[in-house]
Design an enzyme around this catalytic site. Sequence first.
Site, short mmCIF file in Angstrom:
data_model
loop_
_atom_site.label_atom_id
_atom_site.label_comp_id
_atom_site.label_asym_id
_atom_site.label_seq_id
_atom_site.Cartn_x
_atom_site.Cartn_y
_atom_site.Cartn_z
N LYS A 2 48.66 68.76 -11.47
CA LYS A 2 47.92 69.53 -10.46
C LYS A 2 48.34 71.00 -10.43
CE LYS A 2 46.52 65.62 -7.66
NZ LYS A 2 47.29 64.51 -8.27
C1 LIG Z 1 46.58 63.33 -8.69
C2 LIG Z 1 47.26 62.54 -9.74
C3 LIG Z 1 46.55 61.67 -10.60
C4 LIG Z 1 45.08 61.40 -10.44
O1 LIG Z 1 44.29 62.50 -10.76
P1 LIG Z 1 42.78 62.56 -10.28
O2 LIG Z 1 42.28 63.87 -10.73
O3 LIG Z 1 42.82 62.45 -8.77
O4 LIG Z 1 42.08 61.41 -10.90
C5 LIG Z 1 47.25 61.03 -11.62
N1 LIG Z 1 48.57 61.21 -11.77
C6 LIG Z 1 49.29 62.03 -10.96
C7 LIG Z 1 50.75 62.17 -11.20
C8 LIG Z 1 48.66 62.73 -9.93
O5 LIG Z 1 49.39 63.52 -9.13
#
Ligand SMILES: *Cc1c(COP(=O)(O)O)cnc(C)c1O
Length: 436
Positions: free
Chosen positions: A107
């Site tokens: 993210k």
């Molecule tokens: C947010 C997250 C996901 C999922 O991603 P999406 O875009 O919501 O599908 C997977 N792994 C981690 C470590 C995350 O923080």
Amino acid sequence: MKFASTRDMKKTVTFREAVFSGLAPDGGLYLPLESPDLRPLFERFTAETSFTETATRITSTILAGDFSSDSAAQICERAFNFSPELRKITDKIYLLELFHGPSCAFKDFGASFLAAIMEEFLLSHNKRAIILTATSGDTGSAVARAFKGKKNIDVVILYPSGRVSPLQEKQLTTIGENVIALEVKGNFDDCQKMVKEAFVNPLLQRKLNLTSANSINLGRLIPQSFYYVHASNLLKTKKNNLFFSVPSGNFGNLTAGVLAWKWGLPAKGFIAATNINDVVPEYLKTRVFTPRPSKQTCSNAMDVGNPSNFERLQALFGHSWEKMHSLIMEDVVTDKETMDTISEIYQQYKIFVDPHTAVGYLAAERYLKKRDSSDSTVVVLSTAHPAKFLEIVSQATGVNPDIPSVLQEALNLPKKSILIEKTLEALTQFLLKTFT
Ligand SMILES: *Cc1c(COP(=O)(O)O)cnc(C)c1O
């Protein structure tokens, strides 16, 4: 490029409007209205093209109306002082490590880009904004870190007191500068409710420029497409049979991959890998979409029962199940399988993976086994650093992964938070006192 809501493709907005409003007024999510053919651009990229260069070229092409190529370059250089790293596991499976940013999770890519463009927009219009956001622990730190030190922006982040892990709390409360952590005497739902109420409060609306930076923001979605292109640059020789396995919760990551594919990413398909929160895999199998309350798992960033980006995926495939099904395969991984996978990868390759990555990895392995896909290559998106899920990873492997220095630094700093009641009044008072 113009953008429009998934619910009304006729009313277009600029990138800037989409970024500062987050959600469309009709409740839909913003998407690009056109699908430019970027294949000529992608073909010029090589394995030597840096991630920042790739990001800059794509940004200055698709957002040509919003940013000059100079400011696109500046934005990407400021946003991405970290890169994805491709790690070969076998001839057929690669990990695309997306956890080398400030909060050690993928993210960071979306949050850093959003922070850089918001700063650019605000500076050029001589305005200020306050980012107000609630977090249950993990995702807030990517936002908070990304906005640290940004000009004309303050960040107020609400988290539930005593309900986030010690590492998460340190990540949220040790940033300082323009980032304030409010420790709310309540649970995550209380935090979210306070933020929602603040956004529609007339007094606050009049006095302050409140903005959200949540994961549905288009400014976080677009940059997630860049690393798919980067991976394909590094794997040019495999480009005719390249697949991506994406551990998914809200499906923002996968949606960004589909966007890149629409622009010409040489991907043959995607694997939507989930834990037992499997409403999208179920839809791909049965054509029926049944949102339901989420269940708790060990890959908890994917515990989502009603994925927000499903609406975007449907719009991107013209609401055709057949079209979505022809590009996206599905797999569902239980907690037991996740733990076993973490353990097996460690035993075989001496590599630690976090539980989310393990979900994507097992899905990739099963895909390769199921099809006699002798010439397929699968890139597994590795979404978090294993040390962020220390207890789970050490339980699965019997060994503690090293803690990266950015996390260790946060652990060593003193916690700085402001304890507040779980009421809108308390939040309002704090905001007005601090920012007016
Ligand atoms: C947010 C997250 C996901 C999922 O991603 P999406 O875009 O919501 O599908 C997977 N792994 C981690 C470590 C995350 O923080």
